[in-house]
Design an enzyme around this catalytic site. Structure first.
Site, PDB file in Angstrom:
ATOM      1  N   ARG A  72      -3.743  -3.971 -42.383  1.00 36.88           N
ATOM      2  CA  ARG A  72      -2.400  -3.863 -41.791  1.00 36.88           C
ATOM      3  C   ARG A  72      -1.413  -4.668 -42.622  1.00 36.88           C
ATOM      4  O   ARG A  72      -1.340  -5.899 -42.523  1.00 36.88           O
ATOM      5  CB  ARG A  72      -2.431  -4.394 -40.358  1.00 36.88           C
ATOM      6  N   ARG A  98      -7.719   5.299 -47.688  1.00 37.05           N
ATOM      7  CA  ARG A  98      -7.516   3.854 -47.471  1.00 37.05           C
ATOM      8  C   ARG A  98      -8.734   3.201 -46.811  1.00 37.05           C
ATOM      9  O   ARG A  98      -8.733   1.991 -46.617  1.00 37.05           O
ATOM     10  CB  ARG A  98      -6.260   3.602 -46.639  1.00 37.05           C
ATOM     11  N   HIS A 162       2.576   3.560 -48.168  1.00 40.46           N
ATOM     12  CA  HIS A 162       3.032   3.127 -46.833  1.00 40.46           C
ATOM     13  C   HIS A 162       3.447   1.656 -46.861  1.00 40.46           C
ATOM     14  O   HIS A 162       2.937   0.822 -46.101  1.00 40.46           O
ATOM     15  CB  HIS A 162       1.886   3.342 -45.854  1.00 40.46           C
ATOM     16  N   ASP A 207      10.924   5.577 -36.516  1.00 38.18           N
ATOM     17  CA  ASP A 207       9.843   6.292 -37.209  1.00 38.18           C
ATOM     18  C   ASP A 207      10.440   7.610 -37.701  1.00 38.18           C
ATOM     19  O   ASP A 207      10.407   8.609 -36.995  1.00 38.18           O
ATOM     20  CB  ASP A 207       8.675   6.517 -36.236  1.00 38.18           C
ATOM     21  N   GLU A 265       8.632   4.121 -47.045  1.00 37.98           N
ATOM     22  CA  GLU A 265       7.456   4.765 -47.619  1.00 37.98           C
ATOM     23  C   GLU A 265       7.815   6.017 -48.422  1.00 37.98           C
ATOM     24  O   GLU A 265       8.159   7.041 -47.843  1.00 37.98           O
ATOM     25  CB  GLU A 265       6.506   5.176 -46.496  1.00 37.98           C
TER      26      GLU A 265
HETATM   27  O1  TA6 Z   1       4.525   5.979 -41.427  1.00 34.50           O
HETATM   28  C1  TA6 Z   1       4.871   5.718 -40.107  1.00 34.50           C
HETATM   29  C2  TA6 Z   1       3.631   5.854 -39.254  1.00 34.50           C
HETATM   30  O2  TA6 Z   1       3.078   7.102 -39.414  1.00 34.50           O
HETATM   31  C3  TA6 Z   1       3.992   5.558 -37.788  1.00 34.50           C
HETATM   32  O3  TA6 Z   1       3.976   6.715 -36.993  1.00 34.50           O
HETATM   33  C4  TA6 Z   1       3.061   4.461 -37.381  1.00 34.50           C
HETATM   34  O4  TA6 Z   1       2.046   4.845 -36.562  1.00 34.50           O
HETATM   35  C5  TA6 Z   1       2.618   3.870 -38.703  1.00 34.50           C
HETATM   36  O5  TA6 Z   1       2.665   4.889 -39.644  1.00 34.50           O
HETATM   37  C6  TA6 Z   1       1.330   3.088 -38.769  1.00 34.50           C
HETATM   38  O6  TA6 Z   1       0.200   3.898 -38.854  1.00 34.50           O
HETATM   39  P1  TA6 Z   1      -1.253   3.275 -38.870  1.00 34.50           P
HETATM   40  O7  TA6 Z   1      -2.206   4.425 -38.852  1.00 34.50           O
HETATM   41  O8  TA6 Z   1      -1.389   2.468 -40.096  1.00 34.50           O
HETATM   42  O9  TA6 Z   1      -1.343   2.443 -37.616  1.00 34.50           O
END
Ligand code: TA6
Length: 292
Positions: A72, A98, A162, A207, A265
């Site tokens: 994270r 990932r 991301h 988002d 991103e």
């Molecule tokens: O890129 C934005 C997103 O798709 C959000 O919808 C949010 O859930 C975030 O990514 C985090 O995703 P993750 O799977 O890493 O918890």
């Protein structure tokens, strides 16, 4: 792209060492130009600090590591689909690249920048043989390129970098470069909307998938600096922050940490997904710099 042979040991140049970081293997970069940490799991950069600057990447202190965990923070490499995929029913969110350990295939230092290349082969759970390659150029600026190459089977791919950017206060940002752009609002069931002709200021859970493939400048007003994101090969720019209501439901993020980051991103996603024939490739990339 470098071939992956059976466990070829890659010579590590000066300024690069292989260490255990948070219990998993990571390449630690320490040069006059920058310090950085690149985990082999996910080819995941979790830290980049150019000389004289503060940390640019945000990393959750509650992140999980190893055993297929998605770290994270930092720069998760996302693919071969984005979110739940275009069909909305993919078993793993944001794809599987990932969640695997990658192999280092090249490492060099030219006295200025460290260049690291990593590959992920034989990991495609579909059996289609999709391969992923990543290239990092780490110095006063940071460049990341991700290539997805189709195996024997034709495949539709999405991809994203991301990136979690560290900011002093997400409520005091001005994000430039999105003015007037169309976006899909993922907090509203992907409703179509359009950014006003002003910089984006976040005021709630955000988002959005913007149809923007050009430079975006994240002005961190409280932090007194800007982070500039220069993408290449992309079609979209996703902006995400969970705000407290969604952050509270995320076990790997402290409840109050949402103020300290914004995800911006560079991506190929949704209708810009690309169909790769056997051997065909998609490369997306980004270069970051910090301005004061
Ligand atoms: O890129 C934005 C997103 O798709 C959000 O919808 C949010 O859930 C975030 O990514 C985090 O995703 P993750 O799977 O890493 O918890």
């Amino acid at each position: 792209m470098s071939p992956v042979t059976e466990r070829t040991p890659v010579h590590l140049p000066s300024g690069v060492s292989l260490e255990q970081v948070n219990g998993t293997e990571a390449l630690v970069i320490d040069t006059p130009a920058a310090r950085a940490v690149l985990h082999l799991d996910g080819a995941h950069l979790t830290s980049w600090t150019p000389a004289g600057e503060q940390e640019v990447l945000w990393l959750s202190e509650l992140s999980e590591y190893g055993d297929g965990a998605a770290i994270r923070g930092g720069i998760p490499l996302v693919g071969p689909w984005f979110g739940p995929g275009r069909s909305g029913d993919k078993p793993v969110k944001h794809g599987w690249i990932r969640n695997h350990p990658w192999e280092l295939t090249e490492a060099s230092f030219d006295g200025k920048d460290v260049v690291l290349e990593l590959a992920l082969v034989d990991a495609d759970p579909s059996g289609g043989g999709l391969r992923a390659d990543a290239r990092f150029r780490i110095g006063a600026e940071l460049s990341v390129d991700l290539t997805l190459t189709a195996g024997a089977q034709e495949v539709e791919v999405e991809a994203a970098l991301h990136t979690y950017l560290a900011v002093a206060d997400v409520r005091e940002l001005r994000i430039h470069g999105l003015q007037g752009a169309d976006y899909l609002d993922n907090t509203q069931g992907l409703a179509e909307d359009r950014q006003e002709d002003t910089a984006l200021e976040l005021t709630g859970p955000t988002d959005r998938i913007y149809s923007v493939n050009s430079e975006v400048r994240i002005e961190d007003v409280a932090g007194g600096r800007s982070i500039v994101s220069c993408p290449r090969g992309t079609a979209k720019t996703v902006v995400w922050n969970p705000w407290p209501e969604l952050a509270a439901g995320m076990a790997d993020m402290p409840d109050d940490a949402w103020t300290s980051f914004v995800c911006v991103e560079p991506a190929v996603a949704k209708e810009s997904a690309q169909v790769l024939r056997s051997g065909g490739a998609l490369t997306i990339g980004v270069t970051y710099r910090v301005e004061r």
